[in-house]
Design a protein around this motif. Structure first.
Motif, PDB file in Angstrom:
ATOM      1  N   GLN A   1      16.846  11.142   8.451  1.00  0.00           N
ATOM      2  CA  GLN A   1      18.077  11.749   8.959  1.00  0.00           C
ATOM      3  C   GLN A   1      18.648  10.933  10.107  1.00  0.00           C
ATOM      4  O   GLN A   1      19.864  10.743  10.197  1.00  0.00           O
ATOM      5  N   LEU A   2      17.787  10.464  10.980  1.00  0.00           N
ATOM      6  CA  LEU A   2      18.276   9.673  12.108  1.00  0.00           C
ATOM      7  C   LEU A   2      19.025   8.440  11.623  1.00  0.00           C
ATOM      8  O   LEU A   2      20.079   8.087  12.160  1.00  0.00           O
ATOM      9  N   ALA A   3      18.503   7.793  10.590  1.00  0.00           N
ATOM     10  CA  ALA A   3      19.133   6.588  10.046  1.00  0.00           C
ATOM     11  C   ALA A   3      20.281   6.898   9.093  1.00  0.00           C
ATOM     12  O   ALA A   3      20.941   5.978   8.606  1.00  0.00           O
ATOM     13  N   LEU A   4      20.504   8.170   8.819  1.00  0.00           N
ATOM     14  CA  LEU A   4      21.545   8.612   7.883  1.00  0.00           C
ATOM     15  C   LEU A   4      21.377   7.970   6.502  1.00  0.00           C
ATOM     16  O   LEU A   4      22.332   7.458   5.916  1.00  0.00           O
ATOM     17  N   ILE A   5      20.163   8.037   5.985  1.00  0.00           N
ATOM     18  CA  ILE A   5      19.922   7.532   4.635  1.00  0.00           C
ATOM     19  C   ILE A   5      19.351   8.642   3.741  1.00  0.00           C
ATOM     20  O   ILE A   5      18.894   8.376   2.639  1.00  0.00           O
TER      21      ILE A   5
ATOM     22  N   PRO B   1      23.925  19.737   6.980  1.00  0.00           N
ATOM     23  CA  PRO B   1      25.213  19.233   6.503  1.00  0.00           C
ATOM     24  C   PRO B   1      25.395  17.726   6.641  1.00  0.00           C
ATOM     25  O   PRO B   1      26.297  17.157   6.011  1.00  0.00           O
ATOM     26  N   THR B   2      24.554  17.066   7.426  1.00  0.00           N
ATOM     27  CA  THR B   2      24.768  15.628   7.641  1.00  0.00           C
ATOM     28  C   THR B   2      24.428  14.786   6.421  1.00  0.00           C
ATOM     29  O   THR B   2      24.610  13.570   6.448  1.00  0.00           O
ATOM     30  N   TRP B   3      23.968  15.419   5.327  1.00  0.00           N
ATOM     31  CA  TRP B   3      23.804  14.637   4.098  1.00  0.00           C
ATOM     32  C   TRP B   3      25.153  14.055   3.672  1.00  0.00           C
ATOM     33  O   TRP B   3      25.206  12.975   3.083  1.00  0.00           O
ATOM     34  N   THR B   4      26.243  14.772   3.987  1.00  0.00           N
ATOM     35  CA  THR B   4      27.568  14.254   3.612  1.00  0.00           C
ATOM     36  C   THR B   4      27.899  12.994   4.405  1.00  0.00           C
ATOM     37  O   THR B   4      28.512  12.069   3.868  1.00  0.00           O
TER      38      THR B   4
ATOM     39  N   VAL C   1      23.403  11.464  16.215  1.00  0.00           N
ATOM     40  CA  VAL C   1      22.162  11.164  16.937  1.00  0.00           C
ATOM     41  C   VAL C   1      21.937  12.177  18.056  1.00  0.00           C
ATOM     42  O   VAL C   1      20.819  12.680  18.242  1.00  0.00           O
ATOM     43  N   VAL C   2      22.996  12.493  18.787  1.00  0.00           N
ATOM     44  CA  VAL C   2      22.867  13.474  19.880  1.00  0.00           C
ATOM     45  C   VAL C   2      22.352  14.805  19.346  1.00  0.00           C
ATOM     46  O   VAL C   2      21.431  15.419  19.915  1.00  0.00           O
ATOM     47  N   MET C   3      22.944  15.275  18.241  1.00  0.00           N
ATOM     48  CA  MET C   3      22.521  16.558  17.695  1.00  0.00           C
ATOM     49  C   MET C   3      21.093  16.515  17.166  1.00  0.00           C
ATOM     50  O   MET C   3      20.317  17.469  17.344  1.00  0.00           O
ATOM     51  N   LEU C   4      20.725  15.415  16.526  1.00  0.00           N
ATOM     52  CA  LEU C   4      19.388  15.340  15.950  1.00  0.00           C
ATOM     53  C   LEU C   4      18.329  15.247  17.039  1.00  0.00           C
ATOM     54  O   LEU C   4      17.234  15.824  16.908  1.00  0.00           O
ATOM     55  N   VAL C   5      18.623  14.558  18.126  1.00  0.00           N
ATOM     56  CA  VAL C   5      17.688  14.500  19.252  1.00  0.00           C
ATOM     57  C   VAL C   5      17.554  15.886  19.891  1.00  0.00           C
ATOM     58  O   VAL C   5      16.449  16.316  20.266  1.00  0.00           O
ATOM     59  N   ALA C   6      18.681  16.614  19.990  1.00  0.00           N
ATOM     60  CA  ALA C   6      18.625  17.981  20.518  1.00  0.00           C
ATOM     61  C   ALA C   6      17.769  18.869  19.622  1.00  0.00           C
ATOM     62  O   ALA C   6      16.965  19.676  20.105  1.00  0.00           O
ATOM     63  N   PHE C   7      17.924  18.715  18.311  1.00  0.00           N
ATOM     64  CA  PHE C   7      17.096  19.436  17.360  1.00  0.00           C
ATOM     65  C   PHE C   7      15.621  19.152  17.615  1.00  0.00           C
ATOM     66  O   PHE C   7      14.785  20.065  17.686  1.00  0.00           O
TER      67      PHE C   7
END
Length: 374
Positions: free
Chosen positions: A128-132, A146-149, A94-100
């Motif tokens: 992406q935020l919900a990781l789905i 890479p967070t698809w993994t 979440v931290v990285m995605l908000v920074a993005f």
């Protein structure tokens, strides 16, 4: 638990391999922005996805070694296990995605679209935020690629306790390894039938289908280790042989299935290589690996946008372009070290405090069953 019950779940060699794999993934993603596409030098540069598959196998293996006994003895419930695993990866994500979002939003407000604008579509951000994003629900991919993994691994985590309990018993180690490779081969055949391509080539939005057989294979490698494979005295040699075989395959051609089998042997053997004393470097490298994995694309977005601006304005000679490109790697490592120390570590401390069992609201009952509430 069998012959492997007293084996250490942590290996300095495995930690170093984890860090090396993270570095290969960085190279795999950064190759697109090199002055000359690296694929032109060798097709090996186009096979960095194998390092991602290594991580997926490793995830099943490490969880089996770290949590298998607790699950088998009923010391941790399925819900507790899933919550712990999700909270290990989601806060940092979440931290990285908000920074993005902050960087891309600021760039767009300033009228400067990023050079990789197709990868940062706002419609893909909520998934992406919900990781789905790897659950096959939509076709979008991008942002922190890479967070698809992590998205796919959440499904794997949910099924892990059941998988582990189903494989308990006196299974021969060789049988477990054969079953694991058979799972990979079966998934590859199903993928070819459904999508016309191998399971290891599936796009990230179908990441669950790609990750699940690899994760299961890793868990079965861990079960084989619990069953006594490999013997400690042979583990270093088996690790060397598996790594050499893997390298030979990559130099020969694209042989994904045997490559995965050798990666599983490498992980299982490396996990049994005894460490000579505590390796602070290996332990540190393992901790930074996760941070490097989830921060390097963010660093690339900043760095390569800067490089493209420099190229457009000054048209520097080739050696300067290569120098600027090469500086992205130490930049990514520095960012990962900083993120691990000042973001991920505090986040995990907060999560640990949040998930720590709290004392009961009421005092325990007295031996005769009485007790008063206060």
């Amino acid at each position: 638990m069998g012959p492997g019950s007293e084996r250490a779940p942590r290996s300095a060699l495995l930690d170093l391999l984890r860090f090396a794999a993270a570095g290969l993934i960085v190279l795999y993603h950064y190759r697109f922005d090199s002055p000359i596409k690296l694929d032109l030098f060798s097709p090996l540069f186009d096979r960095g996805y194998l390092a991602t598959d290594f991580f997926l196998i490793l995830s099943g293996y490490v969880l089996g070694r770290a949590y298998g006994r607790q699950i088998a003895l009923g010391k941790v419930s399925d819900e507790q296990f899933l919550l712990r695993r999700v909270m290990r990866v989601w806060p940092a994500h979440v931290v990285m995605l908000v920074a993005f979002a902050a960087v891309i939003g600021a760039a767009e407000m300033a009228g400067r679209a990023p050079h990789n604008a197709a990868q940062v579509q706002w419609r893909d951000w909520p998934a992406q935020l919900a990781l789905i994003q790897a659950w096959g629900l939509h076709r979008g991919e991008g942002w922190n690629v890479p967070t698809w993994t992590l998205s796919a691994l959440i499904v794997c985590y949910a099924g892990f306790p059941t998988l582990w309990r189903r494989t308990l018993g006196d299974w021969p180690a060789a049988s477990l390894l054969v079953i694991g490779v058979s799972v990979l081969a079966g998934a590859d055949l199903v993928s070819e039938a459904l999508y016309g391509q191998g399971v290891f080539d599936l796009p990230s939005n179908l990441g669950v289908m790609r990750a699940l057989p690899l994760f299961v294979f890793g868990a079965l490698v861990a079960r084989a280790s619990e069953a006594g494979w490999p013997l400690r005295r042979w583990a270093p040699w088996q690790a060397i042989a598996a790594f050499a075989g893997f390298c030979v395959l990559q130099a020969t051609g694209k042989f994904d299935l045997p490559s995965m089998a050798l990666l599983g042997v490498l992980i299982g053997a490396a996990g049994e290589v005894p460490a000579r004393g505590r390796s602070g470097l290996a332990d540190r490298a393992a901790k930074v690996s996760f941070a490097l994995y989830i921060t390097h694309v963010f660093v690339a977005t900043l760095w390569f946008n800067f490089i493209h601006a420099v190229d457009a304005r000054f048209n520097p000679p080739a050696w300067e372009q290569w120098s600027l490109w090469g500086m992205a790697f130490p930049a990514a490592l520095i960012a990962a070290v900083v993120f691990e120390r000042w973001a991920d570590r505090p986040l995990q401390a907060g999560v640990a405090a949040l998930l720590r069992p709290r004392p009961g609201r009421y005092p325990a009952l007295a031996p005769n069953g009485s007790g008063r509430r206060h």
